[in-house]
Write a protein that holds these residues in place. Structure first.
Motif, PDB file in Angstrom:
ATOM      1  N   TYR A 178      -6.788  -1.180  -5.497  1.00  0.00           N
ATOM      2  CA  TYR A 178      -7.485  -2.086  -4.578  1.00  0.00           C
ATOM      3  C   TYR A 178      -8.831  -1.490  -4.127  1.00  0.00           C
ATOM      4  CZ  TYR A 178      -2.760  -4.080  -4.223  1.00  0.00           C
ATOM      5  OH  TYR A 178      -1.524  -4.610  -4.492  1.00  0.00           O
TER       6      TYR A 178
ATOM      7  N   PHE B 179       0.820  -1.210   0.000  1.00  0.00           N
ATOM      8  CA  PHE B 179       0.000   0.000   0.000  1.00  0.00           C
ATOM      9  C   PHE B 179       0.857   1.265   0.000  1.00  0.00           C
ATOM     10  CE2 PHE B 179      -2.497  -3.402   1.864  1.00  0.00           C
ATOM     11  CZ  PHE B 179      -3.698  -3.282   1.186  1.00  0.00           C
TER      12      PHE B 179
ATOM     13  N   SER C 228      -2.735   1.131  -4.101  1.00  0.00           N
ATOM     14  CA  SER C 228      -3.778   1.358  -3.088  1.00  0.00           C
ATOM     15  C   SER C 228      -5.078   1.793  -3.747  1.00  0.00           C
ATOM     16  CB  SER C 228      -3.319   2.420  -2.085  1.00  0.00           C
ATOM     17  OG  SER C 228      -2.191   1.986  -1.369  1.00  0.00           O
TER      18      SER C 228
END
Length: 461
Positions: free
Chosen positions: A257, A248, A254
């Motif tokens: 996702y 992340f 990030s």
């Protein structure tokens, strides 16, 4: 590549093949309206919950070994689901099937990463991977409807037996084992993440029946939040976490996702509630319901396959944004469907927009989710992509079920069904709008920063 795609088709097929048979399953096994969502969620929950452990197992024990193990569990569970005598039996084996998929899926994407170099070759391979999802969704919806109406919904699970056995044999012949790495399994991390997400799903689905003041609903969601926070703390301190938090550290990954969770939550809700609309409101049989989904999936595959060529003219980020915007338009259009609305204008045309959206969106989100990851972490990165996919599917669907339950409270008959489905589509539209916001502020913004950075500057986006 053929073995990877065939196995992924099997995984996605079992998400869609059950949808057009839901009313028959409801009737034969005695599910309630709200609990019917568990037919999907039991699968996607264990799929997403154990995905990280499956990815880690592939890195440590070898990806071919885990690939074959996942195939064997998945195939056995499919056979047991087909023989289900009760709702409890079906949900138990559906969860086991999800566990098998959790072992299998990370190996498919990790094998793709290790066999195709980053760049145009991998972009092309990932586009085929995304196209396989679209093709299997189409086949699953049509096949599931035809089998449910003319044979049995159970037959949709029995077809996995010969396919699974054939893939296991082919794997030993054509796939070379990857190097093994020393390491330990983060069992506590896997347990807290699975129970945490499971608690969220259970709480949202229960709220549709018992309301938000129900003590069990409140305790489930509160306990889930605590478990998820505990999972993050465990991953921070674990020597070899199942979800390395440095994944992340990239703004692009990030964002990929988060956008995937929101996007899949809306899309799985689209398939689930459109099935109920066509059978419970429009009165279509399972076979006609499956065929009615063709506009939503027929454009998915060609657009996904054409994606590598389109990227040469338009940037991947531009195509991603256009794809999500088309999804928002299609979902918002569907929310206006009424009991007497004609199929062509109320269903087919917005489905075309959603099909194009899926073809343009999933491939760049997949590529962004594994961008810049070292080969040693290929399994963890592919696991994170698939976890986001399945969390979006399970938690997203449970949220839509909860909102639909609130919106339709006190109604009965056709008015109940229409209001419930319309509320779900409204919420799905909001989810897609949030996905667009995430993409613009992370993936697109990071790309602009890298383009504007002076020559010689360093630093990761």
């Amino acid at each position: 590549m053929a073995i990877i795609l065939a196995s992924y088709v099997m995984i996605v097929l079992d998400i869609s093949v059950v949808l057009t048979g839901l009313p028959k399953i409801h009737e034969q096994l005695g599910f309630s309206e709200a609990n019917l969502a568990w037919v999907q969620s039991a699968y996607t929950l264990t799929f997403g919950g154990f995905m990280l452990l499956g990815a880690r197992a592939g890195d440590i024990l070898g990806r071919r070994r885990m690939f074959v193990t996942g195939l064997a569990i998945f195939t056995l569970a499919s056979l047991a689901i087909g023989a289900s005598p009760s709702a409890t039996w079906m949900l138990t084996w559906r969860a086991i099937q999800g566990f098998g998929a959790a072992v299998l899926a990370p190996s498919t994407l990790a094998l793709l990463q290790t066999n195709f170099a980053e760049g145009h070759e991998r972009t092309r391979a990932v586009s085929y991977y995304a196209a396989a999802a679209g093709a299997s969704a189409t086949v699953g919806l049509v096949l599931g409807g035809v089998l449910a109406e003319w044979v049995s919904w159970r037959a949709g699970f029995y077809v996995n037996l010969p396919i699974g056995i054939g893939l296991i044999i082919a794997s030993y012949r054509y796939i070379e084992e990857t190097p093994k790495h020393t390491g330990r399994f983060d069992l506590l991390g896997a347990l807290t993440s699975t129970l945490g997400i499971g608690g969220l799903v259970f709480g949202f689905i229960r709220s549709a029946q018992s309301g938000w003041s129900d003590p069990i609903t409140i305790m489930s969601i509160a306990g889930a939040v605590v478990l998820i926070m505990l999972f993050v703390m465990i991953e921070r301190r674990a020597a070899q976490p199942i979800l390395p938090l440095d994944l992340f550290s990239s703004r692009v990954r990030s964002g990929a996702y988060a956008a995937r969770v929101l996007y899949l939550g809306a899309m799985v809700g689209f398939f689930f509630f459109t099935t109920l609309y066509m059978q419970n409101v429009k009165g279509y049989g399972p076979a006609n319901s499956g065929l009615a989904f063709v506009p939503a999936t027929i454009l998915h595959v060609p657009f996904a396959i054409a994606f590598p060529r389109l990227v040469k003219t338009f940037s991947a980020n531009r195509l991603l944004v256009v794809g999500i915007v088309m999804g928002i338009a299609g979902m918002a259009w569907l929310s206006f469907a009424t009991a007497g609305a004609p199929y062509i204008t109320a269903i087919a045309l917005p489905m075309l927009l959603i099909g194009v959206s899926q073809g343009l969106t999933l491939s760049p989100l997949t590529s962004a989710g594994v961008a810049g990851v070292a080969l040693a972490n290929a399994g963890a990165a592919s696991g994170a992509v698939n976890v986001a996919h399945q969390i979006g599917s399970s938690v997203g669907l449970s949220i839509l079920v909860a909102v639909a339950g609130i919106a339709s409270a006190g109604l009965q008959g056709q008015a109940f069904a229409v209001r419930r489905i319309g509320a779900a589509f409204d919420t799905g539209t909001v989810m897609l709008a949030l996905a667009l916001l995430v993409v613009l502020t992370t993936i697109v913004a990071a790309d602009k920063v890298s383009q504007n950075r002076p020559l010689g500057a360093t630093g990761a986006a």
